[in-house]
Design a protein around this motif. Structure first.
Motif, short mmCIF file in Angstrom:
data_model
loop_
_atom_site.label_atom_id
_atom_site.label_comp_id
_atom_site.label_asym_id
_atom_site.label_seq_id
_atom_site.Cartn_x
_atom_site.Cartn_y
_atom_site.Cartn_z
N MET A 12 1.05 -1.22 -0.08
CA MET A 12 -0.01 0.05 0.13
C MET A 12 0.73 1.16 0.01
N SER A 13 0.54 2.08 -1.00
CA SER A 13 1.50 3.34 -0.99
C SER A 13 0.78 4.53 -0.33
N VAL A 14 1.27 5.47 0.11
CA VAL A 14 0.80 6.75 0.69
C VAL A 14 1.07 7.90 -0.04
N ASP A 15 0.05 8.26 -0.42
CA ASP A 15 -0.04 9.76 -1.01
C ASP A 15 0.45 10.94 -0.02
N LEU A 16 1.68 11.23 -0.11
CA LEU A 16 2.16 11.94 1.09
C LEU A 16 1.74 13.55 0.89
N VAL A 17 1.34 14.05 -0.41
CA VAL A 17 0.61 15.57 -0.52
C VAL A 17 -0.62 15.33 0.01
N LYS A 18 -1.43 14.37 -0.27
CA LYS A 18 -2.84 14.13 0.26
C LYS A 18 -2.83 14.08 1.76
N LEU A 19 -1.97 13.16 2.23
CA LEU A 19 -1.78 13.06 3.81
C LEU A 19 -1.40 14.28 4.58
N ASP A 20 -0.62 14.86 3.78
CA ASP A 20 -0.21 16.31 4.55
C ASP A 20 -1.45 17.38 4.45
N ARG A 21 -1.94 17.41 3.57
CA ARG A 21 -3.18 18.16 3.42
C ARG A 21 -4.25 18.11 4.25
N ALA A 22 -4.45 16.60 4.40
CA ALA A 22 -5.50 16.16 5.58
C ALA A 22 -5.02 16.47 6.97
N LEU A 23 -3.76 16.33 7.14
CA LEU A 23 -3.24 16.33 8.69
C LEU A 23 -2.97 17.67 9.11
N ASP A 24 -2.82 18.69 7.99
CA ASP A 24 -2.97 20.16 8.10
C ASP A 24 -4.27 20.74 8.94
N ARG A 25 -5.15 19.99 8.52
CA ARG A 25 -6.59 20.43 8.87
C ARG A 25 -6.85 19.86 10.50
N THR A 26 -6.06 19.11 10.99
CA THR A 26 -6.47 18.55 12.46
C THR A 26 -6.32 19.61 13.26
N ILE A 27 -5.65 20.68 13.37
CA ILE A 27 -5.61 21.78 14.12
C ILE A 27 -6.81 22.58 14.19
N GLU A 28 -7.15 22.58 13.16
CA GLU A 28 -8.71 23.29 12.71
C GLU A 28 -9.57 22.35 13.26
N ALA A 29 -9.75 21.29 13.02
CA ALA A 29 -10.76 20.37 13.46
C ALA A 29 -10.69 20.17 14.93
N ALA A 30 -9.58 20.38 15.66
CA ALA A 30 -9.54 20.35 17.13
C ALA A 30 -10.54 21.42 17.69
N PHE A 31 -10.67 22.48 16.96
CA PHE A 31 -11.49 23.77 17.50
C PHE A 31 -13.05 23.75 16.93
N ASP A 32 -13.03 22.93 15.75
CA ASP A 32 -14.54 22.65 15.02
C ASP A 32 -14.60 21.37 14.71
N PRO A 33 -15.27 20.66 15.71
CA PRO A 33 -15.35 19.01 15.45
C PRO A 33 -16.09 18.58 14.15
N SER A 34 -16.75 19.67 13.62
CA SER A 34 -17.57 19.31 12.41
C SER A 34 -16.59 18.99 11.21
N LEU A 35 -15.39 19.22 11.19
CA LEU A 35 -14.26 18.94 10.27
C LEU A 35 -13.79 17.55 10.44
N TRP A 36 -13.84 16.97 11.27
CA TRP A 36 -13.09 15.62 11.55
C TRP A 36 -13.52 14.80 10.46
N LYS A 37 -14.60 14.46 9.92
CA LYS A 37 -15.20 13.76 8.83
C LYS A 37 -14.34 14.16 7.62
N ASP A 38 -14.14 15.32 7.40
CA ASP A 38 -13.12 15.75 6.18
C ASP A 38 -11.90 15.21 6.35
#
Length: 127
Positions: free
Chosen positions: A1-27
């Motif tokens: 299984m290969s990991v798309d690091l660009v997509k992963l980085d983009r998703a992980l960048d939003r974790t801080i935002e999701a910590a303050f807005d739980p509605s973002l966790w699904k995305d």
């Protein structure tokens, strides 16, 4: 299984935002699932599990419908790993479930029914 690091980085960048807005966790978890080629992802609170608190990707919708309808949220198998998590800061399924149980227990048959591999589940204690 290969990991798309660009997509992963983009998703992980939003974790801080999701910590303050739980509605973002699904995305966020959808992005992580897509980046890693996973069949899906979820966040299940340890203290209380109900339909409104569990976050999961659309691909896991049927599995979580069965999870709640089947009462697995009341008797969550993986809570058996909490002592390991508290003691070591991380836990994997094999630490609290022998291989023969992985293959025979109804909880893991439930996973198989939904195409969820019975591989190790990695938990980490928040730091």
């Amino acid at each position: 299984m290969s990991v798309d690091l660009v997509k992963l980085d983009r998703a992980l960048d939003r974790t801080i935002e999701a910590a303050f807005d739980p509605s973002l966790w699904k995305d966020v978890i959808t992005g992580i699932s897509d980046a890693t080629g996973s069949c899906g992802a979820n966040i299940i609170p340890l203290s209380e599990r109900n339909r409104h608190l569990v976050v999961y990707t659309d691909s896991m919708a049927r599995a979580f419908e069965d999870y709640f309808d089947g009462g697995w949220h009341i008797n969550e198998w993986r809570l058996r790993g909490l002592p390991f998590l508290k003691r070591n800061g991380a836990v994997q399924d094999h630490q609290f479930t022998p291989r023969d149980v992985f293959e025979k227990h109804a909880y893991y048959k439930f996973h198989a029914k939904h195409g969820i591999r019975n591989g190790p589940s990695n938990w980490r204690r928040p730091t």
